[in-house]
Design a protein around this motif. Structure first.
Motif, short mmCIF file in Angstrom:
data_model
loop_
_atom_site.label_atom_id
_atom_site.label_comp_id
_atom_site.label_asym_id
_atom_site.label_seq_id
_atom_site.Cartn_x
_atom_site.Cartn_y
_atom_site.Cartn_z
N UNK A 21 0.82 -1.21 0.00
CA UNK A 21 0.00 0.00 0.00
C UNK A 21 0.86 1.26 0.00
N UNK A 22 1.89 1.27 0.81
CA UNK A 22 2.77 2.44 0.87
C UNK A 22 3.53 2.60 -0.44
N UNK A 23 4.02 1.49 -0.99
CA UNK A 23 4.74 1.55 -2.26
C UNK A 23 3.82 2.04 -3.37
N UNK A 24 2.60 1.55 -3.42
CA UNK A 24 1.64 1.98 -4.43
C UNK A 24 1.35 3.47 -4.30
N UNK A 25 1.12 3.95 -3.09
CA UNK A 25 0.83 5.36 -2.88
C UNK A 25 2.02 6.25 -3.26
N UNK A 26 3.22 5.87 -2.84
CA UNK A 26 4.40 6.67 -3.17
C UNK A 26 4.66 6.71 -4.67
N UNK A 27 4.56 5.57 -5.33
CA UNK A 27 4.77 5.54 -6.78
C UNK A 27 3.68 6.34 -7.50
N UNK A 28 2.48 6.29 -6.99
CA UNK A 28 1.38 7.06 -7.58
C UNK A 28 1.65 8.56 -7.47
N UNK A 29 2.05 9.00 -6.30
CA UNK A 29 2.31 10.42 -6.09
C UNK A 29 3.51 10.90 -6.90
N UNK A 30 4.59 10.14 -6.89
CA UNK A 30 5.79 10.54 -7.62
C UNK A 30 5.54 10.59 -9.12
N UNK A 31 4.91 9.57 -9.65
CA UNK A 31 4.67 9.57 -11.09
C UNK A 31 3.62 10.62 -11.49
N UNK A 32 2.65 10.90 -10.62
CA UNK A 32 1.68 11.96 -10.92
C UNK A 32 2.37 13.32 -10.99
N UNK A 33 3.27 13.57 -10.06
CA UNK A 33 4.01 14.84 -10.08
C UNK A 33 4.85 14.96 -11.34
N UNK A 34 5.49 13.86 -11.74
CA UNK A 34 6.32 13.88 -12.94
C UNK A 34 5.47 14.17 -14.18
N UNK A 35 4.30 13.56 -14.29
CA UNK A 35 3.46 13.76 -15.46
C UNK A 35 2.68 15.08 -15.41
#
Length: 82
Positions: A21-35
């Protein structure tokens, strides 16, 4: 005894552990910021920019979870055959 990996189960099960869950949330936030970063300077509306950035970030973050599951949690997603 042969062991097969259940690919369907790897892709469709929701995150079950806190680490996932933490990995999914962090990857979601980081990739959203990048895009989203290049889109905020464009002439499209903020809602449309957020929608455009959310689609690839969801697919990338879920793909990351699937990759980590297939590497580190093979026992949870394997099927024993004879």
């Amino acid at each position: 005894m042969k062991v097969k990996i259940d690919i369907f189960k790897i892709f469709t099960n929701p995150p079950s552990t806190m680490f996932e869950r933490i990995t999914l949330f962090l990857m979601l936030v980081i990739s959203f910021i990048i895009f989203f970063s290049p889109l905020r300077f464009s002439k499209i509306s903020p809602f449309e920019a957020a929608w455009i950035a959310a689609l690839p970030s969801l697919s990338i973050s879920w793909g990351w979870i699937v990759l980590l599951r297939s590497i580190f949690r093979k026992k949870d997603f394997s099927i024993k055959t004879k």
